[in-house]
Design a protein around this motif. Sequence first.
Motif, mmCIF file in Angstrom:
data_model
loop_
_atom_site.group_PDB
_atom_site.id
_atom_site.type_symbol
_atom_site.label_atom_id
_atom_site.label_comp_id
_atom_site.label_asym_id
_atom_site.label_seq_id
_atom_site.Cartn_x
_atom_site.Cartn_y
_atom_site.Cartn_z
ATOM 1 N N PHE A 80 -6.421 -16.383 -1.427
ATOM 2 C CA PHE A 80 -6.108 -15.576 -0.236
ATOM 3 C C PHE A 80 -4.792 -15.252 -0.307
ATOM 4 N N PHE A 81 -3.744 -15.792 -1.030
ATOM 5 C CA PHE A 81 -2.360 -15.136 -1.240
ATOM 6 C C PHE A 81 -2.251 -14.134 -2.116
ATOM 7 N N PHE A 87 -1.077 -8.786 -3.409
ATOM 8 C CA PHE A 87 -1.406 -7.194 -3.393
ATOM 9 C C PHE A 87 -0.766 -6.370 -2.442
ATOM 10 N N PRO A 88 -0.797 -6.657 -0.935
ATOM 11 C CA PRO A 88 -0.447 -5.967 -0.237
ATOM 12 C C PRO A 88 1.125 -5.537 -0.544
ATOM 13 N N LEU A 89 1.982 -6.542 -0.860
ATOM 14 C CA LEU A 89 3.441 -6.529 -1.148
ATOM 15 C C LEU A 89 3.768 -5.397 -2.288
ATOM 16 N N TYR A 91 1.636 -3.315 -3.613
ATOM 17 C CA TYR A 91 1.107 -1.820 -3.254
ATOM 18 C C TYR A 91 2.068 -1.125 -2.005
ATOM 19 N N THR A 92 2.699 -1.832 -1.201
ATOM 20 C CA THR A 92 3.527 -1.335 -0.167
ATOM 21 C C THR A 92 4.929 -0.912 -1.171
ATOM 22 N N GLY A 93 5.106 -1.779 -2.001
ATOM 23 C CA GLY A 93 6.459 -1.089 -2.796
ATOM 24 C C GLY A 93 6.010 0.102 -3.668
ATOM 25 N N TRP A 94 4.821 0.067 -4.308
ATOM 26 C CA TRP A 94 4.740 1.399 -5.058
ATOM 27 C C TRP A 94 4.209 2.732 -3.952
#
Length: 360
Positions: A80-81, A87-89, A91-94
């Motif tokens: 879940f992490f 993954f959201p962290l 992807y948000t950075g990208w």
Amino acid sequence: MASDAPAAAPSEEEGAAPAAARTRRGTAGSRTADSRNPGSRSPGRSGEERLERRRERRSRWYRRDVRWSPYAFVAPFFVFFLAFGLFPLLYTGWASLHRVELTAPGDMEWVGLRNFSRLVSDEFFWNALKNTLTIGVLSTVPQLLIALGVAHLLNYRLRGSMFFRVAVLTPYATSVAAATLVFVLLFGRDYGMINWALGMAGIDPVDWQNGAWTSQLAVSTIVIWRWTGYNALIYLAAMQSIPDDLYESAALDGASRWQQFLHVTVPSLRPTILFTVVVSTIGATQLFGEPLLYNGAGGANGGADHQFQTLGLYLYEQGWVNLHLGRASAIAWTMFLILLVVGAVNWLISRRLRTSSQGR
């Protein structure tokens, strides 16, 4: 002419030799049959072999269980992490390095650090940062002070102490939407109970929502009401771990209860107080639900003049109202960097406190 004398009986040795030969042949035959047919072995030996094999299998499974079960127990957390945290962290950075719109998230144009550089000259970003800092101070300081006092009262033996402990935790279990809507009615300009009480005292009604400081004070009041009991129970748990010998020694020295609280309780709670300050600061940086619902139908602008728009609201406005996903990602990573700074300050203060306590 045949002899009528009876045949001589075989000697003892001659009769024993054929019998021994037959016995040896029978034994050899039985061994051969046992080697050819394993099922013809004795039942006792076969049962012992099956039991031994069963023990070996159980031992093998036990070793595998001891070795791999801990990984299986913690695997759901990491799954879940990875799916909802890492993954959201990443992807948000990208996405923060691209110009991308929410209507077409697959179309990305590389812009580098341009989204971050635009924040430096964005007055709305600085306004949201200032509002976040102001609301954080207005909500954190009174909240922790009240929580410390409530925990000190609950630390004494009271009748129905369990009831009071549950009662102070009730606001934390209340929905954010329900609590905010109630406070919207309380802080209403025309028919709110707070303005009614002020009118009874001879004070003119206050436009809580449209004023700069008054709106931030109203939002801070919601945060204080929801989180004071939670921090009070944390302080209470820490207070109950303080040795009674310290209070007895202070009482023998003539210290009053107030002096015991200042010179015994508060110094013993320094790590816990630091923890609650850091957690409250992180919560204030991410504040979103209370100001959004307090604005009602106004949306994520935080009032007509953006007077109580926080960083969380500004992120939401850029990403889901203006549909600028790249800018919203840059704001999210800026908030993440702020939290890293808060964590570093917490580490430095904790290290200094630990060093000072060891020096004593």
